[in-house]
Design an enzyme around this catalytic site. Sequence first.
Site, short mmCIF file in Angstrom:
data_model
loop_
_atom_site.label_atom_id
_atom_site.label_comp_id
_atom_site.label_asym_id
_atom_site.label_seq_id
_atom_site.Cartn_x
_atom_site.Cartn_y
_atom_site.Cartn_z
N LYS A 89 39.29 16.74 -5.87
CA LYS A 89 38.07 16.68 -5.06
C LYS A 89 36.96 15.91 -5.78
O LYS A 89 36.84 15.98 -7.01
CB LYS A 89 37.58 18.10 -4.74
CG LYS A 89 38.70 19.00 -4.21
CD LYS A 89 38.23 20.36 -3.76
CE LYS A 89 39.43 21.26 -3.45
NZ LYS A 89 39.97 21.97 -4.63
N TYR B 297 36.88 21.63 -11.62
CA TYR B 297 37.66 22.72 -12.25
C TYR B 297 37.99 22.40 -13.72
O TYR B 297 38.49 23.27 -14.44
CB TYR B 297 38.98 22.99 -11.51
CG TYR B 297 38.88 23.35 -10.04
CD1 TYR B 297 37.66 23.62 -9.43
CD2 TYR B 297 40.02 23.44 -9.25
CE1 TYR B 297 37.58 23.94 -8.08
CE2 TYR B 297 39.96 23.77 -7.90
CZ TYR B 297 38.74 24.01 -7.32
OH TYR B 297 38.69 24.31 -5.98
N HIS C 102 34.01 17.62 -2.05
CA HIS C 102 34.06 19.05 -2.42
C HIS C 102 33.05 19.91 -1.65
O HIS C 102 33.35 21.01 -1.23
CB HIS C 102 33.86 19.19 -3.94
CG HIS C 102 34.46 20.43 -4.51
ND1 HIS C 102 34.93 20.50 -5.81
CD2 HIS C 102 34.67 21.65 -3.98
CE1 HIS C 102 35.40 21.72 -6.03
NE2 HIS C 102 35.25 22.44 -4.94
N ASP D 164 46.39 22.49 -5.97
CA ASP D 164 45.03 22.15 -5.52
C ASP D 164 44.04 22.27 -6.68
O ASP D 164 43.72 23.37 -7.13
CB ASP D 164 44.61 23.10 -4.39
CG ASP D 164 43.24 22.73 -3.84
OD1 ASP D 164 43.17 21.98 -2.86
OD2 ASP D 164 42.22 23.19 -4.42
#
Length: 275
Positions: A77, A52, A110, A47
């Site tokens: 996301k 990120y 997100h 994930d």
Amino acid sequence: MQPDTQKKLHNGVAIPTVGLGVFQIENGPVAEKAIRSAIDAGYRHIDTARAYHNEESVGKAVRNAGIPRDEIFVTTKLWNADIRAGRARAACEESLSRLGLDYIDLYLIHWPAEGFEAAWSEMETLYREGKLRAIGVSNFQDHHIDTLMQNATITPMVNQIECHPLLTQKPLREYCESKGIACEAWSPLGGTGGNLLDHSALAAIAQRYGKSVAQIILRWDIQGGLITLPKSVHPERIASNINIYDFELSAEDMAAIDSLNQDRRVGPDPDHFNF
Ligand code: A2P
């Protein structure tokens, strides 16, 4: 495989019930090593997110794992700035390119940033085109889902939310269940820098089962119907966090863990976020 290693989303796509969460794992060798250790330990679900900044490493590790692509479930996301700018399609294509993959297993909004309804409509199109095997949302409260559904033609397959024994999210989970939306838990272990793993009631349960507190929490997640996304960079923790399919918590222990709820978040509140 034992029955609870996977769940079926409402469109029939199977999703492994434990995934490696890679928030705050540095792009490059650190992320690649963590993902490689996860895959070696039996994880088939990673994930990540645009935000990120490690999609490149996720893609590289998945592509080099020596496992057929269709056996690994990859989530990423759509970031808030892209939602607000109305560029869901472009952002999705950029994520695919950073990942170096032909399709994404699960693409999530997100946060419920302004413009999420239009983003959802673009994601429905991308889903129909086959670039996304499933689509969903993250950090949505019930009212955000209600708003989204006013113009949606596809019900989200997933809502990924902060969830752990101090924030059990029962009402939202029941709401999602009533719509056929699967819930995923982020920060299942209470997040980085938290002290949930030192909780004395959880330690007592862990001792009785001969398991770690992390394993007890993650087992509670999947037994309660959640998909769970623990993060770690340490191979031995990564391996132990998925070693939760060989025991079952009693109904009493499930209830005891449920009763630890304090509605206490470690992350932002979806009704009041400023990023
Ligand atoms: P680390 O990456 O150094 O292992 P969450 O999944 O709730 O976000 O929690 C992640 C935090 O918990 C990270 O700080 C991670 O640190 C730590 N962690 C993950 N698995 C374990 C484990 N099995 N035992 C102890 N700490 C863990």
